[in-house]
Design an enzyme around this catalytic site. Sequence first.
Site, mmCIF file in Angstrom:
data_model
loop_
_atom_site.group_PDB
_atom_site.id
_atom_site.type_symbol
_atom_site.label_atom_id
_atom_site.label_comp_id
_atom_site.label_asym_id
_atom_site.label_seq_id
_atom_site.Cartn_x
_atom_site.Cartn_y
_atom_site.Cartn_z
ATOM 1 N N ASP A 270 -5.835 3.446 8.472
ATOM 2 C CA ASP A 270 -6.235 2.097 8.063
ATOM 3 C C ASP A 270 -6.487 1.982 6.562
ATOM 4 O O ASP A 270 -6.603 0.863 6.034
ATOM 5 C CB ASP A 270 -7.514 1.667 8.796
ATOM 6 C CG ASP A 270 -7.316 1.507 10.290
ATOM 7 O OD1 ASP A 270 -6.149 1.418 10.730
ATOM 8 O OD2 ASP A 270 -8.323 1.481 11.026
ATOM 9 N N ARG B 285 5.443 0.174 16.295
ATOM 10 C CA ARG B 285 5.736 0.498 17.699
ATOM 11 C C ARG B 285 6.757 -0.473 18.278
ATOM 12 O O ARG B 285 7.631 -0.071 19.054
ATOM 13 C CB ARG B 285 4.442 0.472 18.514
ATOM 14 C CG ARG B 285 3.477 1.604 18.182
ATOM 15 C CD ARG B 285 2.209 1.532 19.006
ATOM 16 N NE ARG B 285 1.300 2.637 18.689
ATOM 17 C CZ ARG B 285 -0.006 2.493 18.503
ATOM 18 N NH1 ARG B 285 -0.566 1.293 18.602
ATOM 19 N NH2 ARG B 285 -0.755 3.541 18.228
ATOM 20 N N CYS C 179 0.247 -1.533 6.220
ATOM 21 C CA CYS C 179 -0.026 -1.049 7.570
ATOM 22 C C CYS C 179 0.765 -1.806 8.624
ATOM 23 O O CYS C 179 0.889 -1.353 9.760
ATOM 24 C CB CYS C 179 -1.519 -1.161 7.869
ATOM 25 S SG CYS C 179 -2.143 -2.857 7.865
#
Length: 318
Positions: free
Chosen positions: A81, A129, A239
Site C-alpha cells: 500500500d 487481478r 497501486c
Amino acid sequence: MTPVLRLGTRRSALATTQSGHVADLIRARLGREVELVEITTEGDISSAPLASLGGTGVFVSALRDALKRGDVDVAVHSLKDIPTQPEAGIALAAIPTREDPRDAVVARDGLTLGELPVGSRIGTGSPRRVAQLEALGLGLDVVGIRGNVDTRIRKVASGDYDAVLLARAGLARLGRVDEITETLDPLQMLPAPGQGALAIECRAEDEALVADLAQLDDPRTRAAVTAERAVLATLEAGCSAPLGALAEVVEGDDGDELWIRAVAMSADGGLSVRMSTTGSPTDAAETGNRLASDMLAEGAASLMNSTGMEAPVRKQQR
C-alpha cells in the site's frame, strides 16, 4: 523507565492482527512495551471505491499523519500500500520476514478457479487481478468488491459470489488458511509488488528508535520487495495499475542471487509484457529498474493504459 511505544494501526481485523504481530516482535526482540493506538481512515468509513479516495494510499496517509503529529511512535502498513516515493520525515525502519506473497481463491464447494463453471461470479477489487483473470480465458464474470476479509468471504457463503480472490498472507495472519480452496501459482497470477510484506515506519528524527527497529528487518525480504517496488516506480504505475511482480533471493553457485519476474497488462488482460531477470541482492533497486526499463522498451507503459483491443497479445520473456 523506558516509555511505552505507541503503535498506530487501522481498526480492521487484519490491520490490528498485523500490528499485533509487530508489537509482539518489538516486545520479544527489543524488550519494549507496546500499546496499539487505533487510527480511523477515510478508507475505513467510506463505501466509495478505493480508487476514488486515492487508492490504498489513503490508509497510509492517515497513519503517517498520526506519526508526524506525535500521536503515535510507530506505524505498521501492508507494504504493497505504500507509495514508492519516500515521505519526508518518515523512515521505513524495518521490513520483517515476508508471509507467502501469492494470491488465493476462496470459492464455494471447495472449487478451484479451473473448476468454476463459465459465468461464475468472481469478486475482486484489484485491476491487477482482474487483468490476469481475464487473460486466463476461463469465461468468469469478474465483479468489483470492497470490504474486509470477513465481508468478502461471507459474500461467497451467502451465494452472492461464487469465489473471491484475496492475498494469502492476510488469510494466514488471520488464521483462515483452511478456507482457501486454491493458492494461485505465480505463473497464473503474479502478486502485487510488496504483497505479503509489512512495513514498520517511525519518525526519521527518532534516530535511536530507527536503529532499534532496524533489528526487526529481514535482509532477504527487503531485497526482494525493493526490486519489486523499483519495477513499480520505474513504470510509474500506481497501486491500481494492472502490474504484478515477484522477486525472491535464492542460493546460487557464487552466493545469494535475486530473481525477479513482472507482468504489465492492459486492463482487459488482452495485452501483456512479461519479463524476468536476475541480479545481486545488494543491487536490488538497480535490478528492478533494469527489468522495468526492458519492459518499457516493449511498450509496457502505454499497454497499461490501453483497452487491449488495439493489437494482438504480446508476451515477452527473458
